[in-house]
Write an enzyme that holds these catalytic residues in place. Structure first.
Site, PDB file in Angstrom:
ATOM      1  N   LYS A 143      21.369 -64.881   5.390  1.00  0.00           N
ATOM      2  CA  LYS A 143      22.323 -65.902   4.937  1.00  0.00           C
ATOM      3  C   LYS A 143      23.672 -65.231   4.699  1.00  0.00           C
ATOM      4  O   LYS A 143      24.110 -65.024   3.570  1.00  0.00           O
ATOM      5  CB  LYS A 143      21.807 -66.573   3.669  1.00  0.00           C
ATOM      6  CG  LYS A 143      20.575 -67.428   3.897  1.00  0.00           C
ATOM      7  CD  LYS A 143      20.097 -68.091   2.621  1.00  0.00           C
ATOM      8  CE  LYS A 143      18.879 -68.969   2.886  1.00  0.00           C
ATOM      9  NZ  LYS A 143      18.365 -69.611   1.643  1.00  0.00           N
ATOM     10  N   THR A 144      24.306 -64.867   5.798  1.00  0.00           N
ATOM     11  CA  THR A 144      25.563 -64.134   5.755  1.00  0.00           C
ATOM     12  C   THR A 144      26.671 -64.950   6.419  1.00  0.00           C
ATOM     13  O   THR A 144      26.413 -65.961   7.076  1.00  0.00           O
ATOM     14  CB  THR A 144      25.423 -62.779   6.480  1.00  0.00           C
ATOM     15  OG1 THR A 144      24.896 -63.020   7.799  1.00  0.00           O
ATOM     16  CG2 THR A 144      24.470 -61.858   5.735  1.00  0.00           C
TER      17      THR A 144
END
Length: 300
Positions: A143-144
């Site tokens: 989740k970047t």
């Protein structure tokens, strides 16, 4: 720290792209100040781990602006602004043509601010694990921010936690949508084994103990218990460890790793610390992080 040795040569192109985004045509302010060689101080204005020197330096070097740079802190070293009466601490001094210094200023500060924030949060989590005697891994997730992942993963490493998989090619993770689209966990794992071969690990996201057992029977290397509460998770993980070593399986699967994920934060992570839990992964390391305030001031 030596994590920057891991970075690919492609990071140079990313920095050029970031700078091009900020200077798409003319740098009018650069014309105003000219190209006289000046010195500037880099200040940190919030307690943090200074961890993004490589990116900051690379940004400035990409503009061919640095004639000299001196860092006052080592990579990953804590900067305790609270001990400063002025509420800011100089962390570096740079010298170069002033127009170039100011061209790279905002990109460099944005990089070091976010990456240092992630590293600082990662260090807190690593210290919590150590305080509780947890011997497993605390890890980030995928989740970047698109285009910015390498910086965020780098911050995790400097902070002392695991970066988890870098991308979709690093490991085969079969989530609920993969299972639903395939028909079953067993079918999904069998298909993954055919395309991944012996060299790529397979992880399966499971929402129940029965799903986890099916994943283990199918040959998954890692079982993720998703959105289990603390006590429920620890109990399920212990049962699965026993199951892996039981006679219920045709062959022992004692090497299967158990990962906890979903809804885990700095406030409740201690509930998940257990010898039966090998990995605790957290998306809010990147999604719920405070940036660290840095500034660059030209000496006058």
């Amino acid at each position: 720290m030596s994590e920057n040795l891991l970075l690919s040569t492609g990071v140079k192109q990313k920095i050029i792209d970031w700078l091009s985004e900020d200077i798409p045509s003319f740098d009018y302010g650069g014309h105003v100040v000219g190209n006289e060689v000046k010195t500037a101080d880099l200040f940190c204005k919030k307690k943090a781990l200074k961890n993004n020197t490589f990116y900051c330096t690379s940004t400035l070097l990409s503009l061919k602006i640095l004639t000299w740079i001196e860092w006052y802190y080592q990579e990953g070293e804590e900067i305790d602004v609270d001990k400063s009466e002025s509420k800011r601490i100089a962390v570096a001094k740079v010298t170069g043509p002033v127009n170039k210094l100011l061209q790279g200023e905002r990109v460099a500060l944005n990089l070091i601010a976010r990456c240092s924030g992630i590293a600082t949060k990662a260090r807190k989590l690593a210290e919590l694990a150590k305080q509780h005697g947890y011997n497993g891994l605390v890890a980030g997730t995928r989740k970047t921010t698109p285009g910015f992942r390498i910086v965020e993963k780098y911050g995790m490493l400097v902070g002392g936690i695991d970066g988890h998989r870098m991308d979709l090619s690093s490991m085969i993770m079969l989530k609920d949508n993969h299972v639903w689209a395939t028909g079953s966990i067993t079918k999904a794992v069998e298909s993954a084994k055919r395309v991944g071969g012996f060299s790529v690990k397979i992880e399966v996201e499971c929402r129940s103990l029965d799903e986890a057992k099916e994943a283990i029977q199918a040959g998954a290397d890692i079982v993720m218990l998703d959105n289990f509460k603390g006590k429920e998770l620890v109990s399920a993980a212990a049962l699965l460890k026993e199951y892996c070593c039981s006679g219920d399986l045709s062959s022992g699967r004692s090497g299967v790793l158990i990962e906890a994920s979903g809804g885990i934060t700095e406030n409740n992570i201690a509930e998940y610390f257990s010898d039966s839990v090998d990995i605790i992964s957290m998306g809010n390391i990147t999604q719920d992080v405070n940036h660290i305030d840095f500034s660059l001031k030209v000496t006058h």
